[in-house]
Motif scaffolding. Sequence first.
Motif, mmCIF file in Angstrom:
data_model
loop_
_atom_site.group_PDB
_atom_site.id
_atom_site.type_symbol
_atom_site.label_atom_id
_atom_site.label_comp_id
_atom_site.label_asym_id
_atom_site.label_seq_id
_atom_site.Cartn_x
_atom_site.Cartn_y
_atom_site.Cartn_z
ATOM 1 N N GLU A 35 0.833 -1.202 0.000
ATOM 2 C CA GLU A 35 0.000 0.000 0.000
ATOM 3 C C GLU A 35 0.872 1.258 0.000
ATOM 4 O O GLU A 35 2.036 1.236 0.379
ATOM 5 C CB GLU A 35 -0.893 0.022 1.251
ATOM 6 C CG GLU A 35 -1.874 -1.144 1.337
ATOM 7 C CD GLU A 35 -3.003 -1.033 0.340
ATOM 8 O OE1 GLU A 35 -3.356 0.114 -0.025
ATOM 9 O OE2 GLU A 35 -3.532 -2.073 -0.083
ATOM 10 N N VAL A 36 0.264 2.377 -0.432
ATOM 11 C CA VAL A 36 0.927 3.670 -0.337
ATOM 12 C C VAL A 36 1.208 3.982 1.125
ATOM 13 O O VAL A 36 0.374 3.780 2.005
ATOM 14 C CB VAL A 36 0.050 4.779 -0.955
ATOM 15 C CG1 VAL A 36 0.664 6.153 -0.700
ATOM 16 C CG2 VAL A 36 -0.130 4.548 -2.450
ATOM 17 N N ASP A 37 2.406 4.475 1.409
ATOM 18 C CA ASP A 37 2.826 4.802 2.769
ATOM 19 C C ASP A 37 3.582 6.127 2.719
ATOM 20 O O ASP A 37 3.819 6.685 1.654
ATOM 21 C CB ASP A 37 3.717 3.688 3.324
ATOM 22 C CG ASP A 37 3.762 3.646 4.844
ATOM 23 O OD1 ASP A 37 3.330 4.631 5.479
ATOM 24 O OD2 ASP A 37 4.264 2.656 5.395
ATOM 25 N N GLY A 38 3.954 6.647 3.881
ATOM 26 C CA GLY A 38 4.760 7.847 3.950
ATOM 27 C C GLY A 38 4.015 9.038 4.524
ATOM 28 O O GLY A 38 2.866 8.940 4.974
ATOM 29 N N PHE A 39 4.693 10.177 4.501
ATOM 30 C CA PHE A 39 4.153 11.422 5.049
ATOM 31 C C PHE A 39 2.802 11.754 4.435
ATOM 32 O O PHE A 39 1.836 12.073 5.141
ATOM 33 C CB PHE A 39 5.158 12.550 4.795
ATOM 34 C CG PHE A 39 4.632 13.926 5.047
ATOM 35 C CD1 PHE A 39 4.308 14.345 6.332
ATOM 36 C CD2 PHE A 39 4.480 14.825 3.995
ATOM 37 C CE1 PHE A 39 3.831 15.633 6.573
ATOM 38 C CE2 PHE A 39 4.005 16.116 4.227
ATOM 39 C CZ PHE A 39 3.680 16.512 5.515
ATOM 40 N N GLU A 40 2.716 11.665 3.107
ATOM 41 C CA GLU A 40 1.480 12.089 2.451
ATOM 42 C C GLU A 40 0.348 11.088 2.627
ATOM 43 O O GLU A 40 -0.828 11.470 2.557
ATOM 44 C CB GLU A 40 1.754 12.398 0.978
ATOM 45 C CG GLU A 40 2.478 13.735 0.873
ATOM 46 C CD GLU A 40 3.143 13.993 -0.447
ATOM 47 O OE1 GLU A 40 3.155 15.153 -0.867
ATOM 48 O OE2 GLU A 40 3.678 13.041 -1.063
ATOM 49 N N ARG A 41 0.651 9.835 2.893
ATOM 50 C CA ARG A 41 -0.414 8.890 3.231
ATOM 51 C C ARG A 41 -1.024 9.266 4.582
ATOM 52 O O ARG A 41 -2.249 9.306 4.733
ATOM 53 C CB ARG A 41 0.113 7.453 3.258
ATOM 54 C CG ARG A 41 -0.946 6.404 3.668
ATOM 55 C CD ARG A 41 -2.111 6.400 2.672
ATOM 56 N NE ARG A 41 -3.233 5.608 3.111
ATOM 57 C CZ ARG A 41 -3.482 4.343 2.716
ATOM 58 N NH1 ARG A 41 -2.619 3.733 1.894
ATOM 59 N NH2 ARG A 41 -4.538 3.709 3.116
ATOM 60 N N ASP A 42 -0.165 9.557 5.562
ATOM 61 C CA ASP A 42 -0.660 9.972 6.877
ATOM 62 C C ASP A 42 -1.488 11.248 6.775
ATOM 63 O O ASP A 42 -2.603 11.334 7.310
ATOM 64 C CB ASP A 42 0.503 10.201 7.841
ATOM 65 C CG ASP A 42 1.053 8.913 8.440
ATOM 66 O OD1 ASP A 42 0.434 7.847 8.240
ATOM 67 O OD2 ASP A 42 2.093 8.982 9.117
ATOM 68 N N VAL A 43 -0.939 12.237 6.100
ATOM 69 C CA VAL A 43 -1.624 13.526 5.983
ATOM 70 C C VAL A 43 -2.918 13.373 5.181
ATOM 71 O O VAL A 43 -3.983 13.871 5.577
ATOM 72 C CB VAL A 43 -0.707 14.571 5.328
ATOM 73 C CG1 VAL A 43 -1.478 15.848 5.004
ATOM 74 C CG2 VAL A 43 0.466 14.896 6.241
ATOM 75 N N GLY A 44 -2.840 12.682 4.046
ATOM 76 C CA GLY A 44 -4.016 12.535 3.194
ATOM 77 C C GLY A 44 -5.155 11.816 3.879
ATOM 78 O O GLY A 44 -6.327 12.212 3.762
ATOM 79 N N ASP A 45 -4.846 10.747 4.612
ATOM 80 C CA ASP A 45 -5.898 10.013 5.311
ATOM 81 C C ASP A 45 -6.571 10.885 6.364
ATOM 82 O O ASP A 45 -7.798 10.846 6.532
ATOM 83 C CB ASP A 45 -5.319 8.752 5.961
ATOM 84 C CG ASP A 45 -5.058 7.638 4.955
ATOM 85 O OD1 ASP A 45 -5.467 7.772 3.792
ATOM 86 O OD2 ASP A 45 -4.434 6.624 5.347
ATOM 87 N N MET A 46 -5.785 11.684 7.077
ATOM 88 C CA MET A 46 -6.386 12.559 8.089
ATOM 89 C C MET A 46 -7.191 13.672 7.437
ATOM 90 O O MET A 46 -8.269 14.034 7.931
ATOM 91 C CB MET A 46 -5.330 13.129 9.017
ATOM 92 C CG MET A 46 -5.927 14.031 10.098
ATOM 93 S SD MET A 46 -4.841 14.367 11.502
ATOM 94 C CE MET A 46 -4.954 12.807 12.388
ATOM 95 N N LEU A 47 -6.702 14.231 6.345
ATOM 96 C CA LEU A 47 -7.474 15.258 5.646
ATOM 97 C C LEU A 47 -8.824 14.723 5.197
ATOM 98 O O LEU A 47 -9.849 15.415 5.329
ATOM 99 C CB LEU A 47 -6.688 15.770 4.431
ATOM 100 C CG LEU A 47 -5.442 16.605 4.717
ATOM 101 C CD1 LEU A 47 -4.712 16.922 3.413
ATOM 102 C CD2 LEU A 47 -5.799 17.894 5.446
ATOM 103 N N CYS A 48 -8.837 13.511 4.668
ATOM 104 C CA CYS A 48 -10.096 12.919 4.221
ATOM 105 C C CYS A 48 -11.048 12.696 5.392
ATOM 106 O O CYS A 48 -12.257 12.920 5.272
ATOM 107 C CB CYS A 48 -9.822 11.603 3.487
ATOM 108 S SG CYS A 48 -9.021 11.827 1.874
ATOM 109 N N ALA A 49 -10.502 12.279 6.531
ATOM 110 C CA ALA A 49 -11.335 12.072 7.713
ATOM 111 C C ALA A 49 -11.924 13.400 8.194
ATOM 112 O O ALA A 49 -13.124 13.490 8.506
ATOM 113 C CB ALA A 49 -10.521 11.413 8.822
ATOM 114 N N LEU A 50 -11.098 14.443 8.260
ATOM 115 C CA LEU A 50 -11.572 15.745 8.723
ATOM 116 C C LEU A 50 -12.608 16.342 7.770
ATOM 117 O O LEU A 50 -13.533 17.047 8.198
ATOM 118 C CB LEU A 50 -10.395 16.707 8.873
ATOM 119 C CG LEU A 50 -9.428 16.421 10.022
ATOM 120 C CD1 LEU A 50 -8.199 17.309 9.914
ATOM 121 C CD2 LEU A 50 -10.109 16.605 11.367
#
Length: 233
Positions: A35-50
């Motif tokens: 799966e995609v991982d890294g800084f932007e995976r963390d940030v992107g997943d949280m942005l989508c949740a928010l």
Amino acid sequence: FLALFMSGFAYADTVRMGTEGNYDPYNFINDSTGEVDGFERDVGDMLCALANLDCVWVVNEWDTIIPNLVSGNYDTIIAGMSITAERDEVIDFTQDYLPPSSSVFMGLSGADVDLNGGVIAAQTSTIQAGYVAESGATLVEFATPEETISAVKNGEVDAVLADGEYLYPIIAESNGEFANLGEVPIGGGIGMGIRESDSELKSKFDMAITQMKENGSLNTFIKKWFGPDQATY
């Protein structure tokens, strides 16, 4: 999940997050999970949740990442992309989610390199490639970041210019093979690319980025992936 209507374009179920998957620590494919991982995976997943968005990740090669956003293959670019006036003529950007930072020239240790007149590698369609092209040096472009490193290693080029966050770990882990030959500030921070027609989607992500800046979670991810010395908000 309710349909979200973005300036005449309907997102029935998901927002597709386009990334390169080849630019550690910004984004990469995790060998264990695939799966995609890294800084932007963390940030992107949280942005989508928010933003209350159901998101999926799509991997696309860097050199066609903007055309394939425009043509509708995915709905955002979240791929270590610097905000520039040239790109902003084709797509829109959210506010930055990573502050501007230095680009680094990396060459072989002990090499005498003319950064303004030598042969310099850069990944194609990057702000670094544009900088080298205007500097008087000879630009050699490569499709992937790994190819730029190989070109330095085998003597095909004198140095590579790339984001410091990408090159610092490579230099540190090279056992003295590579050296930092100089740094230059380029670009206006890293933002999400959005189609110009999708103003509502851009607004949703802008609001979510603001929330992450205000609640400290964005700084937490920046320090997690880039270290304690990285510029934060």
